[in-house]
Design a protein around this motif. Structure first.
Motif, PDB file in Angstrom:
ATOM      1  N   LEU A  71       0.819  -1.216   0.000  1.00 15.54           N
ATOM      2  CA  LEU A  71       0.000   0.000   0.000  1.00 15.54           C
ATOM      3  C   LEU A  71       0.852   1.265   0.000  1.00 15.54           C
ATOM      4  O   LEU A  71       0.329   2.363  -0.203  1.00 15.54           O
ATOM      5  CB  LEU A  71      -0.940   0.017   1.208  1.00 15.54           C
ATOM      6  N   GLY A  72       2.144   1.124   0.262  1.00 15.67           N
ATOM      7  CA  GLY A  72       3.036   2.283   0.224  1.00 15.67           C
ATOM      8  C   GLY A  72       2.943   3.187   1.429  1.00 15.67           C
ATOM      9  O   GLY A  72       3.205   4.395   1.339  1.00 15.67           O
ATOM     10  N   ILE A  73       2.606   2.624   2.568  1.00 13.40           N
ATOM     11  CA  ILE A  73       2.499   3.417   3.807  1.00 13.40           C
ATOM     12  C   ILE A  73       3.829   3.378   4.548  1.00 13.40           C
ATOM     13  O   ILE A  73       4.368   2.302   4.798  1.00 13.40           O
ATOM     14  CB  ILE A  73       1.372   2.859   4.714  1.00 13.40           C
ATOM     15  N   PRO A  74       4.399   4.521   4.920  1.00 13.45           N
ATOM     16  CA  PRO A  74       5.637   4.524   5.710  1.00 13.45           C
ATOM     17  C   PRO A  74       5.396   3.899   7.087  1.00 13.45           C
ATOM     18  O   PRO A  74       4.338   4.110   7.696  1.00 13.45           O
ATOM     19  CB  PRO A  74       5.972   6.014   5.857  1.00 13.45           C
ATOM     20  N   TYR A  75       6.385   3.138   7.578  1.00 13.34           N
ATOM     21  CA  TYR A  75       6.184   2.444   8.846  1.00 13.34           C
ATOM     22  C   TYR A  75       7.512   2.166   9.533  1.00 13.34           C
ATOM     23  O   TYR A  75       8.585   2.328   8.946  1.00 13.34           O
ATOM     24  CB  TYR A  75       5.436   1.130   8.622  1.00 13.34           C
ATOM     25  N   ARG A  76       7.398   1.724  10.774  1.00  9.39           N
ATOM     26  CA  ARG A  76       8.562   1.214  11.498  1.00  9.39           C
ATOM     27  C   ARG A  76       8.166  -0.055  12.233  1.00  9.39           C
ATOM     28  O   ARG A  76       6.983  -0.265  12.541  1.00  9.39           O
ATOM     29  CB  ARG A  76       9.114   2.252  12.466  1.00  9.39           C
ATOM     30  N   VAL A  77       9.163  -0.900  12.510  1.00  9.74           N
ATOM     31  CA  VAL A  77       8.963  -2.156  13.233  1.00  9.74           C
ATOM     32  C   VAL A  77       9.565  -2.024  14.616  1.00  9.74           C
ATOM     33  O   VAL A  77      10.705  -1.539  14.770  1.00  9.74           O
ATOM     34  CB  VAL A  77       9.612  -3.341  12.488  1.00  9.74           C
ATOM     35  N   LEU A  78       8.816  -2.457  15.643  1.00  9.54           N
ATOM     36  CA  LEU A  78       9.279  -2.390  17.020  1.00  9.54           C
ATOM     37  C   LEU A  78       9.315  -3.780  17.635  1.00  9.54           C
ATOM     38  O   LEU A  78       8.427  -4.608  17.398  1.00  9.54           O
ATOM     39  CB  LEU A  78       8.352  -1.510  17.865  1.00  9.54           C
ATOM     40  N   ASN A  79      10.346  -4.034  18.443  1.00  8.82           N
ATOM     41  CA  ASN A  79      10.445  -5.215  19.292  1.00  8.82           C
ATOM     42  C   ASN A  79       9.977  -4.765  20.671  1.00  8.82           C
ATOM     43  O   ASN A  79      10.652  -3.982  21.340  1.00  8.82           O
ATOM     44  CB  ASN A  79      11.894  -5.709  19.320  1.00  8.82           C
ATOM     45  N   ILE A  80       8.815  -5.231  21.098  1.00  5.81           N
ATOM     46  CA  ILE A  80       8.148  -4.702  22.290  1.00  5.81           C
ATOM     47  C   ILE A  80       8.861  -5.146  23.566  1.00  5.81           C
ATOM     48  O   ILE A  80       9.305  -6.290  23.698  1.00  5.81           O
ATOM     49  CB  ILE A  80       6.673  -5.140  22.306  1.00  5.81           C
ATOM     50  N   ALA A  81       8.959  -4.218  24.527  1.00  8.32           N
ATOM     51  CA  ALA A  81       9.659  -4.475  25.783  1.00  8.32           C
ATOM     52  C   ALA A  81       8.948  -5.549  26.606  1.00  8.32           C
ATOM     53  O   ALA A  81       7.725  -5.731  26.519  1.00  8.32           O
ATOM     54  CB  ALA A  81       9.772  -3.191  26.598  1.00  8.32           C
ATOM     55  N   ALA A  82       9.727  -6.244  27.426  1.00  7.70           N
ATOM     56  CA  ALA A  82       9.231  -7.398  28.180  1.00  7.70           C
ATOM     57  C   ALA A  82       8.015  -7.064  29.038  1.00  7.70           C
ATOM     58  O   ALA A  82       7.017  -7.801  29.055  1.00  7.70           O
ATOM     59  CB  ALA A  82      10.349  -7.969  29.046  1.00  7.70           C
ATOM     60  N   GLY A  83       8.082  -5.965  29.770  1.00 12.02           N
ATOM     61  CA  GLY A  83       7.001  -5.620  30.676  1.00 12.02           C
ATOM     62  C   GLY A  83       5.744  -5.140  29.985  1.00 12.02           C
ATOM     63  O   GLY A  83       4.697  -5.002  30.620  1.00 12.02           O
ATOM     64  N   ASP A  84       5.830  -4.882  28.674  1.00 15.29           N
ATOM     65  CA  ASP A  84       4.675  -4.419  27.910  1.00 15.29           C
ATOM     66  C   ASP A  84       4.039  -5.551  27.109  1.00 15.29           C
ATOM     67  O   ASP A  84       3.094  -5.328  26.367  1.00 15.29           O
ATOM     68  CB  ASP A  84       5.119  -3.291  26.964  1.00 15.29           C
ATOM     69  N   LEU A  85       4.567  -6.759  27.265  1.00 16.45           N
ATOM     70  CA  LEU A  85       4.015  -7.924  26.574  1.00 16.45           C
ATOM     71  C   LEU A  85       2.778  -8.446  27.306  1.00 16.45           C
ATOM     72  O   LEU A  85       2.640  -8.261  28.514  1.00 16.45           O
ATOM     73  CB  LEU A  85       5.052  -9.047  26.498  1.00 16.45           C
ATOM     74  N   SER A  86       1.909  -9.127  26.578  1.00 17.77           N
ATOM     75  CA  SER A  86       0.791  -9.806  27.212  1.00 17.77           C
ATOM     76  C   SER A  86       1.302 -10.981  28.031  1.00 17.77           C
ATOM     77  O   SER A  86       2.465 -11.396  27.894  1.00 17.77           O
ATOM     78  CB  SER A  86      -0.194 -10.315  26.157  1.00 17.77           C
ATOM     79  N   ALA A  87       0.445 -11.535  28.871  1.00 18.65           N
ATOM     80  CA  ALA A  87       0.845 -12.692  29.675  1.00 18.65           C
ATOM     81  C   ALA A  87       1.269 -13.854  28.795  1.00 18.65           C
ATOM     82  O   ALA A  87       2.195 -14.607  29.130  1.00 18.65           O
ATOM     83  CB  ALA A  87      -0.310 -13.117  30.580  1.00 18.65           C
ATOM     84  N   ALA A  88       0.623 -14.011  27.625  1.00 23.13           N
ATOM     85  CA  ALA A  88       0.877 -15.173  26.779  1.00 23.13           C
ATOM     86  C   ALA A  88       2.101 -15.027  25.884  1.00 23.13           C
ATOM     87  O   ALA A  88       2.738 -16.015  25.517  1.00 23.13           O
ATOM     88  CB  ALA A  88      -0.342 -15.459  25.918  1.00 23.13           C
ATOM     89  N   ALA A  89       2.444 -13.806  25.495  1.00 25.57           N
ATOM     90  CA  ALA A  89       3.476 -13.596  24.476  1.00 25.57           C
ATOM     91  C   ALA A  89       4.887 -13.721  25.041  1.00 25.57           C
ATOM     92  O   ALA A  89       5.213 -13.118  26.067  1.00 25.57           O
ATOM     93  CB  ALA A  89       3.298 -12.229  23.827  1.00 25.57           C
ATOM     94  N   ALA A  90       5.727 -14.493  24.341  1.00 26.07           N
ATOM     95  CA  ALA A  90       7.147 -14.548  24.672  1.00 26.07           C
ATOM     96  C   ALA A  90       7.910 -13.453  23.936  1.00 26.07           C
ATOM     97  O   ALA A  90       8.974 -13.008  24.386  1.00 26.07           O
ATOM     98  CB  ALA A  90       7.727 -15.913  24.307  1.00 26.07           C
ATOM     99  N   LYS A  91       7.359 -13.018  22.802  1.00 24.30           N
ATOM    100  CA  LYS A  91       7.954 -11.928  22.026  1.00 24.30           C
ATOM    101  C   LYS A  91       6.879 -11.376  21.108  1.00 24.30           C
ATOM    102  O   LYS A  91       6.010 -12.116  20.633  1.00 24.30           O
ATOM    103  CB  LYS A  91       9.155 -12.428  21.209  1.00 24.30           C
ATOM    104  N   ARG A  92       6.937 -10.059  20.879  1.00 24.25           N
ATOM    105  CA  ARG A  92       5.959  -9.433  19.993  1.00 24.25           C
ATOM    106  C   ARG A  92       6.616  -8.337  19.175  1.00 24.25           C
ATOM    107  O   ARG A  92       7.376  -7.527  19.699  1.00 24.25           O
ATOM    108  CB  ARG A  92       4.808  -8.832  20.799  1.00 24.25           C
ATOM    109  N   TYR A  93       6.325  -8.360  17.894  1.00 22.68           N
ATOM    110  CA  TYR A  93       6.683  -7.260  17.010  1.00 22.68           C
ATOM    111  C   TYR A  93       5.440  -6.417  16.756  1.00 22.68           C
ATOM    112  O   TYR A  93       4.350  -6.949  16.518  1.00 22.68           O
ATOM    113  CB  TYR A  93       7.174  -7.772  15.661  1.00 22.68           C
ATOM    114  N   ASP A  94       5.581  -5.110  16.770  1.00 23.74           N
ATOM    115  CA  ASP A  94       4.524  -4.204  16.321  1.00 23.74           C
ATOM    116  C   ASP A  94       4.994  -3.489  15.065  1.00 23.74           C
ATOM    117  O   ASP A  94       6.183  -3.162  14.939  1.00 23.74           O
ATOM    118  CB  ASP A  94       4.204  -3.147  17.376  1.00 23.74           C
ATOM    119  N   ILE A  95       4.079  -3.242  14.143  1.00 27.92           N
ATOM    120  CA  ILE A  95       4.327  -2.324  13.039  1.00 27.92           C
ATOM    121  C   ILE A  95       3.528  -1.062  13.312  1.00 27.92           C
ATOM    122  O   ILE A  95       2.330  -1.121  13.591  1.00 27.92           O
ATOM    123  CB  ILE A  95       3.929  -2.929  11.684  1.00 27.92           C
TER     124      ILE A  95
END
Length: 399
Positions: A296-320
């Motif tokens: 779609l041509g939308i500018p973006y960035r990728v983040l590796n989310i900090a440990a304390g901001d993860l859900s109880a279930a997630a071991a790792k999460r990327y956000d765009i």
């Protein structure tokens, strides 16, 4: 839930990742409760064995049996209490954060992985409320605050975005699903939303049902309690659904417009894989999300989310996070999480391999949400990318 047997035998392997998510105290309490339970089990078994006599008991044995019975009753009550305490605590212990996850407990602690595309040079960018037709006043009159209508060309754009995303995911091997949005408590618990995020969820009173905030819940529950065959894996699903969140923890944030609302639509990805494949699968989900944003041509960035901001279930999460010109900042439009075997243990999902049975790993990722419509409107100021037109979107959105 975590693998309690593995945590019991090697607690130091679990401690760092759990502590970084704020679960250190609960983990130590769990180990103590588990030790207490394991201490009582052989004592109860020994007393139960002493009750089994061959033939008619002698008078002195009758008296001894009375004492054993009384002692056993007390120990069985203690064992049941210890087991209940252990089970309560294991629900509170989060999935350990992966070693590659940064420390911290706030959005600002996320690690930026990369940026792609340059923000458009728009002198006076209009926000989505000016560019699209979102009727927030009538939505509030109908349903209360943080509800809105998406109308006309804007609705056509939204429907085109969902259909385009589903088309791309089917081409990637995902099975399309339209899932239930009302689920039982066991599904909410099994995916880790209960008890940690219970305050975010709408409950249907007297029905024992809950409105899901993501079709991750329904897709994880699709195989709950099942024993899969190794040859079936990986299983990849994509679902379109309406989603509902109270956003109780977001008071005062993004109250204007459609950015943070109680009801929204989403196309979700969900996969079941063998444990040795889950980290590669996580990168694959992120790559698919990036390919969609790039198309779609939308500018973006990728983040590796900090440990304390993860859900109880997630071991790792990327956000765009996409660029929003009216806010002059990047805002989240997708996430991709590896929950390893945490959800599968809670939901009882295993597979049969060459070495016996073991729990699958589950992963989830956002394809698109309504927020993508806002990002398209703002970055192109009402113009619509050509690729969406074949899926019913207009050439230009008129408010």
């Amino acid at each position: 839930m975590i693998d309690l047997r593995a945590a019991r035998s090697d607690p130091d392997r679990f401690r760092p990742g759990i502590s970084r998510k704020g679960g250190g105290d609960a983990f130590e309490e769990l180990l103590e409760a588990d030790a207490r339970w394991r201490e009582l089990v052989p004592r109860v078994d020994e007393l139960r064995g002493r009750q089994k006599l061959k033939g008619k008991p002698a008078p002195e044995q009758v008296e001894e049996l009375k004492q054993v019975k009384a002692e056993l009753r007390a120990l069985e009550e203690a064992l049941a209490s210890a087991e209940a305490r252990r089970d309560e605590l294991v629900r509170k212990v989060p999935n350990p954060a992966h070693e590659s996850v940064p420390d911290g407990d706030a959005e600002e602690d996320a690690q930026e992985v990369r940026r792609v595309g340059d923000p458009p040079g728009i002198a006076e960018p209009k926000e989505h409320l000016e560019l699209g037709r979102f009727d927030m006043e009538r939505g509030a009159r109908l349903s209360g605050s943080r509800f809105g209508y998406i109308v006309g060309d804007t609705a056509r754009l939204a429907l085109g975005v969902y259909r385009w995303a589903l088309d791309r995911l089917v081409a990637e091997g995902f099975m399309p699903v339209i899932p239930p949005v009302l689920v039982r408590e066991e599904a909410m618990y099994g995916t880790g939303f209960f008890p940690a995020e219970r305050f975010e969820i709408y409950e249907v009173a007297d029905e024992g049902l809950y409105l899901t905030g993501t079709s991750e819940v329904a897709l994880a529950g699709l195989h709950m309690g099942e024993l899969l065959e190794q040859d079936e894996l990986p299983l990849r699903y994509t679902a379109f659904s309406a989603n509902f969140r109270r956003e109780a923890g977001a008071a005062g944030r993004d109250t204007r417009g459609m950015f943070r609302v109680h009801q929204f639509n989403k196309v979700e990805m969900f996969t079941y894989v063998r444990p040795e494949e889950s980290w590669d699968e996580h990168e694959r989900l992120l790559a698919i999300e990036e390919a969609l944003v790039q198309e779609l041509g939308i500018p973006y960035r990728v983040l590796n989310i900090a440990a304390g901001d993860l859900s109880a279930a997630a071991a790792k999460r990327y956000d765009i996070e996409a660029w929003f010109p009216s806010q002059e900042r990047y805002r989240e439009i997708t996430s991709a999480s590896n929950t390893t075997d945490y959800q599968a243990r809670r939901l009882g999902i295993r597979f049969r391999g060459g070495g016996g049975t073991e729990h699958v790993h589950t992963l989830n990722g956002t394809a698109v949400t309504d927020r993508w419509v806002l990002a398209v409107l703002e970055n192109f100021q009402g113009e619509v990318p050509d690729v969406l037109r074949e899926f019913g979107a207009p050439e230009r959105v008129e408010p």
